[in-house]
Design a protein around this motif. Structure first.
Motif, PDB file in Angstrom:
ATOM      1  N   THR A 163       0.584  -1.336   0.230  1.00  0.00           N
ATOM      2  CA  THR A 163      -0.124  -0.373  -0.136  1.00  0.00           C
ATOM      3  C   THR A 163       0.999   1.241   0.056  1.00  0.00           C
ATOM      4  OG1 THR A 163      -0.438   0.025   2.191  1.00  0.00           O
ATOM      5  CG2 THR A 163      -1.561  -1.381   1.626  1.00  0.00           C
ATOM      6  N   GLU A 164       0.455   2.530  -0.261  1.00  0.00           N
ATOM      7  CA  GLU A 164       1.039   3.673   0.157  1.00  0.00           C
ATOM      8  C   GLU A 164       0.145   4.471   0.390  1.00  0.00           C
ATOM      9  OE1 GLU A 164       3.535   3.998  -3.689  1.00  0.00           O
ATOM     10  OE2 GLU A 164       0.733   4.564  -4.833  1.00  0.00           O
ATOM     11  N   ASN A 165       0.784   5.487   0.677  1.00  0.00           N
ATOM     12  CA  ASN A 165       0.280   7.427   0.331  1.00  0.00           C
ATOM     13  C   ASN A 165       1.482   8.098   0.139  1.00  0.00           C
ATOM     14  OD1 ASN A 165      -0.524   5.858   3.413  1.00  0.00           O
ATOM     15  ND2 ASN A 165       1.233   6.489   3.855  1.00  0.00           N
ATOM     16  N   ILE A 166       0.170   8.918  -0.259  1.00  0.00           N
ATOM     17  CA  ILE A 166       0.660  10.089  -1.162  1.00  0.00           C
ATOM     18  C   ILE A 166       0.860  11.219  -0.678  1.00  0.00           C
ATOM     19  CG2 ILE A 166       0.073  11.153  -4.027  1.00  0.00           C
ATOM     20  CD1 ILE A 166      -1.731   9.184  -4.498  1.00  0.00           C
ATOM     21  N   TYR A 167       2.131  12.093  -0.956  1.00  0.00           N
ATOM     22  CA  TYR A 167       2.832  12.943   0.160  1.00  0.00           C
ATOM     23  C   TYR A 167       3.336  14.191  -1.294  1.00  0.00           C
ATOM     24  CZ  TYR A 167       6.127  10.139   0.789  1.00  0.00           C
ATOM     25  OH  TYR A 167       6.912   8.490   0.651  1.00  0.00           O
ATOM     26  N   PRO A 168       3.230  15.409  -0.978  1.00  0.00           N
ATOM     27  CA  PRO A 168       4.385  16.018  -1.586  1.00  0.00           C
ATOM     28  C   PRO A 168       5.946  15.728  -1.656  1.00  0.00           C
ATOM     29  CG  PRO A 168       2.918  17.546  -0.759  1.00  0.00           C
ATOM     30  CD  PRO A 168       2.438  16.014  -0.295  1.00  0.00           C
ATOM     31  N   VAL A 169       6.242  16.245  -2.725  1.00  0.00           N
ATOM     32  CA  VAL A 169       8.156  15.704  -3.170  1.00  0.00           C
ATOM     33  C   VAL A 169       8.119  17.083  -3.813  1.00  0.00           C
ATOM     34  CG1 VAL A 169       7.991  13.092  -2.674  1.00  0.00           C
ATOM     35  CG2 VAL A 169       7.833  14.079  -4.682  1.00  0.00           C
ATOM     36  N   CYS A 170       9.651  17.494  -4.036  1.00  0.00           N
ATOM     37  CA  CYS A 170      10.303  18.003  -4.092  1.00  0.00           C
ATOM     38  C   CYS A 170      11.841  18.388  -4.393  1.00  0.00           C
ATOM     39  CB  CYS A 170      10.048  19.439  -3.965  1.00  0.00           C
ATOM     40  SG  CYS A 170      10.298  20.456  -2.232  1.00  0.00           S
ATOM     41  N   SER A 171      12.781  19.154  -5.559  1.00  0.00           N
ATOM     42  CA  SER A 171      14.000  18.987  -5.359  1.00  0.00           C
ATOM     43  C   SER A 171      14.495  19.946  -4.019  1.00  0.00           C
ATOM     44  CB  SER A 171      14.671  19.561  -6.165  1.00  0.00           C
ATOM     45  OG  SER A 171      16.255  20.415  -5.578  1.00  0.00           O
ATOM     46  N   PRO A 172      15.805  18.974  -3.084  1.00  0.00           N
ATOM     47  CA  PRO A 172      15.835  20.034  -2.002  1.00  0.00           C
ATOM     48  C   PRO A 172      15.875  21.114  -1.804  1.00  0.00           C
ATOM     49  CG  PRO A 172      17.179  17.955  -2.245  1.00  0.00           C
ATOM     50  CD  PRO A 172      16.175  18.158  -3.403  1.00  0.00           C
ATOM     51  N   ALA A 173      16.548  21.605  -3.549  1.00  0.00           N
ATOM     52  CA  ALA A 173      16.086  22.848  -3.953  1.00  0.00           C
ATOM     53  C   ALA A 173      15.680  24.261  -3.475  1.00  0.00           C
ATOM     54  CB  ALA A 173      17.073  23.356  -5.443  1.00  0.00           C
ATOM     55  N   LEU A 174      14.232  23.839  -3.366  1.00  0.00           N
ATOM     56  CA  LEU A 174      12.988  24.908  -3.605  1.00  0.00           C
ATOM     57  C   LEU A 174      12.842  24.594  -1.228  1.00  0.00           C
ATOM     58  CD1 LEU A 174      10.700  22.794  -6.167  1.00  0.00           C
ATOM     59  CD2 LEU A 174      12.367  24.227  -5.798  1.00  0.00           C
ATOM     60  N   LEU A 175      13.593  24.148  -1.083  1.00  0.00           N
ATOM     61  CA  LEU A 175      13.539  24.430  -0.126  1.00  0.00           C
ATOM     62  C   LEU A 175      14.321  25.439   0.434  1.00  0.00           C
ATOM     63  CD1 LEU A 175      14.409  20.792   1.655  1.00  0.00           C
ATOM     64  CD2 LEU A 175      12.361  21.951   0.947  1.00  0.00           C
ATOM     65  N   GLU A 176      14.478  26.201  -0.166  1.00  0.00           N
ATOM     66  CA  GLU A 176      15.922  27.677  -0.104  1.00  0.00           C
ATOM     67  C   GLU A 176      15.124  28.534  -1.249  1.00  0.00           C
ATOM     68  OE1 GLU A 176      19.298  25.693  -0.683  1.00  0.00           O
ATOM     69  OE2 GLU A 176      19.652  25.088   1.068  1.00  0.00           O
ATOM     70  N   ALA A 256      10.349  15.480   1.328  1.00  0.00           N
ATOM     71  CA  ALA A 256       9.171  15.524   1.544  1.00  0.00           C
ATOM     72  C   ALA A 256       8.597  16.433   2.280  1.00  0.00           C
ATOM     73  CB  ALA A 256       8.604  14.330   1.998  1.00  0.00           C
ATOM     74  N   PRO A 257       8.393  18.021   1.523  1.00  0.00           N
ATOM     75  CA  PRO A 257       8.570  18.879   2.969  1.00  0.00           C
ATOM     76  C   PRO A 257       7.812  19.159   3.916  1.00  0.00           C
ATOM     77  CG  PRO A 257       8.065  19.786   1.203  1.00  0.00           C
ATOM     78  CD  PRO A 257       8.500  18.491   0.731  1.00  0.00           C
ATOM     79  N   PHE A 258       6.673  18.472   3.638  1.00  0.00           N
ATOM     80  CA  PHE A 258       5.057  18.503   4.535  1.00  0.00           C
ATOM     81  C   PHE A 258       4.722  17.344   5.601  1.00  0.00           C
ATOM     82  CE2 PHE A 258       4.806  21.228   0.663  1.00  0.00           C
ATOM     83  CZ  PHE A 258       4.774  22.265   1.348  1.00  0.00           C
ATOM     84  N   GLY A 259       4.382  17.058   6.193  1.00  0.00           N
ATOM     85  CA  GLY A 259       4.198  15.735   7.033  1.00  0.00           C
ATOM     86  C   GLY A 259       3.084  15.423   7.325  1.00  0.00           C
ATOM     87  N   VAL A 260       1.918  15.943   5.839  1.00  0.00           N
ATOM     88  CA  VAL A 260       0.800  15.230   5.540  1.00  0.00           C
ATOM     89  C   VAL A 260       1.140  14.493   4.709  1.00  0.00           C
ATOM     90  CG1 VAL A 260      -1.559  16.285   4.825  1.00  0.00           C
ATOM     91  CG2 VAL A 260      -0.059  17.929   6.399  1.00  0.00           C
ATOM     92  N   LYS A 261       0.380  13.053   4.626  1.00  0.00           N
ATOM     93  CA  LYS A 261       0.439  12.562   3.947  1.00  0.00           C
ATOM     94  C   LYS A 261      -0.877  11.062   3.620  1.00  0.00           C
ATOM     95  CE  LYS A 261       5.034  11.036   5.360  1.00  0.00           C
ATOM     96  NZ  LYS A 261       5.782   9.778   5.151  1.00  0.00           N
TER      97      LYS A 261
END
Length: 305
Positions: A163-176, A256-261
Motif C-alpha cells: 500500500t502507499e500514501n501520497i504526499y508532496p515531494v520536490c528537489s531539496p533546492a526548493l526548500l531555499e 518531502a517538505p511537509f508531514g501531511v500524507k
C-alpha cells in the motif's frame, strides 16, 4: 471399480462450446464443423440424460446443469494442458513472464529483481510494461500481472502486497530561495507537477484542507517516473506515490517538505489466473514479492517516510 465416464470426445466438445457459448467458435477451436459439435453435444446430453444448453434464437445459454458441469471440466482440462506442457518442456529453461506498469517496473521492481534471480537461477524472468487498461494475463501472454488498483477483479487470484500514501515531494533546492517550502500554503508560489491517472492535486488539497491554491496549473505527465524526474530536476512539486519515491528520498534526490500524507485508495497486487496460482514458479515469485514488500516497508519505517 471402473470410472463411470461419458464419451471423452463429447466432454471436450462440450467444454469448448460452454466456454465460447457458441458451437461455431467451438468448432473453430477444435478444427471440426459446427454440425460435428452439435452432434457431440446431443450424444453427451443423451448419455447424461440432462439438457446442457438452451438453444435460443440469438445464441446459446447454459442450463443450470450445464453451468454446474462446465466449471469442474474446465479446471480438469486446464490441469491436463498444464501437465502436458510441463512434460513436453521439462528439459527447457523455465520462464516467468510478468506484466506491470512501466513506472513501477523501472523504479521498484527491476532494482530488486537480482535477489529473485539469485534465489531462482534456473528461472528466467521476462518483464513486459503495459498501460493501465491492458490485460495480458487474460490473453495468456504472461504468467503474472502486478496491478495497481482496488483489487476488485473477477476470475483471477489477486493478493495485495503493498500500500502507499501520497504526499508532496520536490528537489531539496526548493526548500531555499525567495519562496521556500515550509508550509502547505507555500505551494501557491511553486509549479505543480501532475501525475495523470492517479490522485490529482485538487483531490489531495481538498483532503489536506488547503485552500487558495489553483490545482489546475502546471504540466502533466502520463507516467509516474516522468513526474518524479521532473521533480528531481527542480521543475516543481509533485505528488509522490510512496512506493515510487522512497528510494529517491533515501538518496536525497527528493525531499518531502511537509508531514501531511493521504492514504491512496489503490494498492499493488500480484495477480495470476486462478487455475495457475499454485504453479511453483508463480508461488515462488509471489512469496518473493511479499518478502521484498515487507523489507521495503521496514526500510521506510526506519527512514520515517
Amino acid at each position: 471399480m471402473g470410472r463411470r465416464l461419458p464419451p471423452l470426445n463429447s466432454l471436450r466438445v462440450f467444454e469448448a462450446a460452454g466456454r465460447h457459448l457458441s458451437f461455431t467458435q467451438a468448432g473453430e477451436e477444435l478444427h471440426v464443423t459446427q454440425a460435428a459439435v452439435s452432434h457431440q453435444i446431443r450424444v453427451l446430453e443423451e448419455w447424461l440424460g440432462v439438457l446442457l444448453f438452451q438453444r435460443l434464437k440469438n445464441g446459446l445459454k447454459l442450463t443450470e446443469e450445464g453451468k454446474a458441469y462446465l466449471e469442474p471440466l474446465t479446471e480438469v482440462f486446464d490441469k491436463m494442458a498444464e501437465a502436458t506442457d510441463q512434460l513436453i518442456n521439462r528439459e527447457e529453461v523455465k520462464t516467468l513472464n510478468i506484466s506491470t506498469l512501466s513506472s513501477f517496473a523501472s523504479i521498484w521492481l527491476v532494482p530488486r529483481l537480482k535477489s529473485f534471480r539469485d534465489q531462482y537461477p534456473d528461472l528466467d524472468v521476462r518483464v513486459v510494461t503495459i498501460d493501465q487498461e491492458e490485460d495480458l494475463l487474460s490473453q495468456g501472454t504472461v504468467d503474472v500481472d502486478i496491478r495497481y488498483g482496488d483489487g476488485r477483479w473477477q476470475h483471477v487470484h489477486a493478493r495485495k502486497f503493498l500500500t502507499e500514501n501520497i504526499y508532496p515531494v520536490c528537489s531539496p533546492a526548493l526548500l531555499e530561495g525567495s519562496n521556500p517550502l515550509k508550509k502547505l500554503e507555500d505551494l501557491k508560489h511553486h509549479t505543480l507537477l501532475h501525475d495523470v491517472g492517479v490522485m490529482g492535486w485538487k483531490e489531495w488539497l481538498e483532503e489536506a484542507g488547503v485552500e487558495g491554491i489553483d490545482p489546475s496549473r502546471g504540466p502533466g505527465f502520463t507516467h509516474s517516473h516522468l513526474v518524479i524526474q521532473a521533480a528531481i530536476n527542480g521543475e516543481g512539486v509533485a505528488l509522490g506515490r510512496g512506493a515510487l519515491v522512497a528510494d529517491a528520498l533515501a538518496r536525497g534526490d527528493l525531499v518531502a517538505p511537509f508531514g501531511v500524507k493521504i492514504p491512496c485508495s489503490y494498492s499493488y497486487y500480484v495477480v495470476s489466473n486462478k487455475n495457475a496460482s499454485d504453479q511453483p514458479k508463480i508461488r515462488a515469485f509471489a512469496h518473493w514479492l511479499l518478502n521484498e514488500a515487507e523489507k521495503f516497508i521496514s526500510m521506510k519505517g526506519r527512514m520515517g517516510s
